[in-house]
Design a protein around this motif. Sequence first.
Motif, PDB file in Angstrom:
ATOM      1  N   SER A 295       0.954  -1.153  -0.010  1.00 23.32           N
ATOM      2  CA  SER A 295      -0.171  -0.058  -0.043  1.00 23.32           C
ATOM      3  C   SER A 295       0.962   1.349   0.054  1.00 23.32           C
ATOM      4  N   ILE A 298       2.276   1.724  -3.304  1.00 24.17           N
ATOM      5  CA  ILE A 298       1.297   2.279  -4.355  1.00 24.17           C
ATOM      6  C   ILE A 298       1.172   3.699  -4.048  1.00 24.17           C
ATOM      7  N   LYS A 299       0.892   4.170  -2.822  1.00 21.85           N
ATOM      8  CA  LYS A 299       0.817   5.568  -2.731  1.00 21.85           C
ATOM      9  C   LYS A 299       1.983   6.226  -3.105  1.00 21.85           C
ATOM     10  N   LYS A 300       3.160   5.775  -2.947  1.00 22.81           N
ATOM     11  CA  LYS A 300       4.383   6.450  -3.498  1.00 22.81           C
ATOM     12  C   LYS A 300       4.223   6.632  -4.947  1.00 22.81           C
ATOM     13  N   SER A 301       3.889   5.510  -5.709  1.00 21.16           N
ATOM     14  CA  SER A 301       3.737   5.562  -6.973  1.00 21.16           C
ATOM     15  C   SER A 301       2.702   6.641  -7.637  1.00 21.16           C
ATOM     16  N   LEU A 302       1.646   6.768  -6.382  1.00 21.63           N
ATOM     17  CA  LEU A 302       0.840   7.904  -6.990  1.00 21.63           C
ATOM     18  C   LEU A 302       1.287   9.307  -6.755  1.00 21.63           C
ATOM     19  N   GLY A 303       2.241   9.393  -6.091  1.00 17.60           N
ATOM     20  CA  GLY A 303       2.945  10.601  -6.057  1.00 17.60           C
ATOM     21  C   GLY A 303       3.014  11.236  -4.686  1.00 17.60           C
ATOM     22  N   PHE A 304       2.533  10.615  -3.600  1.00 18.54           N
ATOM     23  CA  PHE A 304       2.517  10.771  -2.021  1.00 18.54           C
ATOM     24  C   PHE A 304       3.905  10.590  -1.772  1.00 18.54           C
ATOM     25  N   SER A 305       4.386  11.676  -1.069  1.00 26.05           N
ATOM     26  CA  SER A 305       5.556  11.898  -0.430  1.00 26.05           C
ATOM     27  C   SER A 305       5.689  11.027   0.812  1.00 26.05           C
ATOM     28  N   LYS A 386      10.084   1.075  -1.542  1.00 28.89           N
ATOM     29  CA  LYS A 386      10.440   1.658  -3.002  1.00 28.89           C
ATOM     30  C   LYS A 386       9.053   1.135  -3.967  1.00 28.89           C
ATOM     31  N   ALA A 387       8.688   2.218  -4.592  1.00 23.10           N
ATOM     32  CA  ALA A 387       7.613   1.851  -5.398  1.00 23.10           C
ATOM     33  C   ALA A 387       7.984   1.030  -6.389  1.00 23.10           C
ATOM     34  N   ALA A 388       9.363   1.169  -6.894  1.00 25.34           N
ATOM     35  CA  ALA A 388       9.844   0.332  -8.156  1.00 25.34           C
ATOM     36  C   ALA A 388       9.356  -0.892  -7.917  1.00 25.34           C
ATOM     37  N   LEU A 390       6.832  -2.416  -7.127  1.00 22.02           N
ATOM     38  CA  LEU A 390       5.621  -2.955  -7.717  1.00 22.02           C
ATOM     39  C   LEU A 390       5.629  -3.353  -9.195  1.00 22.02           C
TER      40      LEU A 390
END
Lengths: 844, 224
Positions: A295, A298-305, A386-388, A390
Amino acid sequence: MALLFNYQQWLFIHRYAVRDIRRSYKKLWIIALTLFISLLLLSLTFSIKQSLNDEIQANSKELLGGDMQISSGIKPLSGEQLQKLSNIAEVSQTVNFFTMLSKPDGGAVFTDLRSIDEHYPLYGVVQTEPAGAREKLLIETGAPAVLINENIQNQLQLKIGDELKIMNTIFVVGGVIASVPDLTNSAAFGEFAIISKREFAKFDLRAASSFMKHDTRLKIAKSDDYQRKIETVQALLEDDKSIRMRLPQDSAQSLRRIIDNFSNFLNLVSVSAMIIAGIGISNTLLSFINQRNTSIAIKKSLGFSAKTIQLIYFYEILIVLFASSILAYAVGVLSPLAANAAIPESFGISLQPSFSLLDYANVAFIGLLVVLIFSIPSLYSIPSIKAAALFRNTFQSVNLHFSVKNIAYLVILTTILVAYFVLQTRVQLLTLYYFLAFFISIGIFYSVAKLLIFALRRLPAFSNNTYKIAYRNIASKKSLAPIITISLGIGLTLLLILSFVADNLKREVVDSIPSMAPDIFFVSVNKSEKEPLEAFIKNLDVDAVMEFNPMVSAAFVSINGQSVESRVSRDNRSHWAIEGDRRISWSEFPPEDNPIVSGEWWAPGNSDQMLVSMDARIAKDLNVGVNDEITLSILGREVAGTIMNLRQVDYQGMGTNFAIMINSAFADQLPYEYVGTLKSEIPSGEIQAQVVRQFPNISAIKVDRLVSKVGAIMNKILIAVTSISLIVIVIGMIVIVSAVLVQTSLRKYNNLIYKILGVDFATILKAMTLEFAIIYFTLLSFSVSAAALASYFVVESIFTLQWQFDLGLTLMLTVSTGVVTFALILLANKNMFSPAVYPLIRNE
Amino acid sequence: MTMNKSAIQFSDVTLSYGQNINRVDVLKGISFSINTDEIVSIVGPSGSGKTSIIMLAAGLEKTSSGAIKINNEDITSLNENALSAVRRQHVGIVFQSFYLIPNLTALENVLLSLEANQKYNKDEDAIALLTEFGLAHRVHHLPSELSGGEQQRVAIARALINKPAIILADEPTGNLDEVTSKNMMQLLFDYTRKQQTALVLVTHDNDLAQQCDRIIEIKDGTIV
């Protein structure tokens, strides 16, 4: 910075956190539970202390017995003084003294007897059964009456109307005292009786007894100028140095001190519990983050810091803290109602719930500090997710993050926490030492766990499957060893230290005293009665060993010209020595078991000057030494004397020990009485009964009765203290259970693999038992050693008693703790023993 | 004639992991540009570096050398926070495994993308998009209550709701059956063409790649 002022974003964080808690509360309940229990202990302490202080404050006049209490020691105020006081306020006089109450057909108790006048009590009521017994006592009809407390009633098996002998007078039991307003210790815990002033006068005690205490209390009418009258009374009596005056705000000082000390102890225990709970919070939060690493990615991939995500989870913890602290404080506020059931009726105290926003803020602030300290290393692991991942489906567990910045935060926050506690207590140095010892213990137990893992890795490999599984569990990165060792180790060490100290004190005081102690203490033996008493006892038992010492009452007035009140603070360890009248004795030669540590014993003769020998420990506390001058009030006369030597007084020795001794040549001029001890083969009850019958004015106290009373009190203290320290262990157990629960998936997966490989249930269970046994015995070896060392230091150095190791007690505490902890671990693991193979095959 | 703007620009980009003998060169100096209204597929064998290009374009990985521009902004030297900002303002990502947040409903998952951009109380927009994707009856369902196709439609809605300049899709149909895959891609193509959004599609499916405006083929870290 922009985030700080972005209301909409805060609203989003709030909404998200609330929703997340609502949907994931099962994952946060352990944090809520550990926070609740540790905050509850803190809330209970604050709340009951506040209620007790409110009660004391609200009843200060009742507790003092008037608007002013004037204690004139062994002599009453003069007629002239009383006359002047009567012109200012309503006056009530009481006399307290210790004497024997005996049944005509045998049986006697040493009692605190109070004579009262018709004005007593000026405030509050004396509650009796039957009601109105106090009023009847004061009316002269038929045989004189005595009111007794429940302890006397039970010991002498008395009922209303039975006869009791006091000195040479026969009294009738007129009622049983339930409570007196001024919280007399004897009324609550010991033997206490009341007679009228008129009957007391008939005793005709012309020679002032050393154990007599005259109190005069004043009640000033409400409409009058209170302060002016108080000052008038103070001016009237200020020249008489033997008089002590107390105002309502000074009442129940010893009770206030006990409340302060006990609440300090409870505060330290609760902060210990909170810190251990913090370790659990840290662990649970890290696991919570690891469970949500997808989760978070995912948030990071959506641009959340990372900062926003950290704020969301921190906000969730704050909500849990807020809810736990409110609930804990609410229970704390209501706790005085439950505490009333535990307070003896004889105290006459009824605690009321007391809400204080400041107290709640105090509880919540301490909770916030602990939560901050222990959530920082967990929350700062979020940036390393890391979002990577995903894209690759490769998620790695994150660990607690300790950067230089984090460590600086932790040091600052921990310093604030320690300072916050230290500054609120009167025993600041001791509190600071406690924290130091506590944090060092955490470090030691963490090192113990690491040492165990290191040692296991160095051991040769065994081919046994049980050992191999246990070894892998302990030596793995997700090992339970550190958290079990820290969480349980600290609580267990605290429990063992307190139990060892209490056990040693009890053994020394209760078990060893009877063998060395005399059977009977004699007090208030007049000069004329000493020789007949000795002869009487020799007649009963020719081998009886007796020791009599002359004794007179004296009160400290000044040291080197400075009044003792201004020189010695109430916190001083030896303040008791300067409070009111104390018994002093004299001798031509130094007592055998009191070696002189400074100065020299005086030469015989020299009746003109008072020479003083003082207990070296008291002298040190009062900051006096050889050649200093002290002024004592002896029988109302101020006498200045020079300190000639300091003695090491062994109060454990069963001779009669005195803190202050003076030269015989000077003392022989004083009117005095004797105090004595007796050791005999004849049962003490029999000797006491015969002595009381033959010498009704002499008080004979059975030592075994005193010892059993002390033993009962010490048992209660032992139970109370160990029960409180158990809370730390309970928190430790919850933390361990939480650590086990957060590993459920991993252990289930491992057990599944073992199952597929053909390992049976029994082997997995044996491996778990072995794993726990290895960890527990390692922590035990350090815990027991640390507790033994610490308790040895306390018992030998602070109490100067002989320390002994109690194997039975140690086994009882450690085995029961181990069994309960392991049972809880098994319970938490119950789903892991027979995992279904299907999900693994389906890669679920 | 309209002038096409460059949405993604890679200039001599290399990506390596490890050092010395453990060094793995994933991308070896690739350069390309994708315009704002272009649909481009990236194809190539496993391990050729396709997904790495997506990760670099999303600012989720740092180049070893070279430069990457997103909407003409050089993101090569930006820090994590600035990269997050680029991602939420210009990029939408669709994963092979959908990656919806399990304890949020379909609507909440879509809203999350708006909320990342500090756009709050946009429930109507999100519901409208989900309805357009045929999910009106699933708006308040949790991901566990949705089929694979439905989950991926929610994931696409989440990527599109912010009207980003670039959609990066990594094997978006990899976990779906053939029929569902076709419907899904049609939806994605239609929507990105309508919005004039650049779509970068990593795929092994040759038919799917052929439907794109352009194909970039990668082999051993270089463009063939």
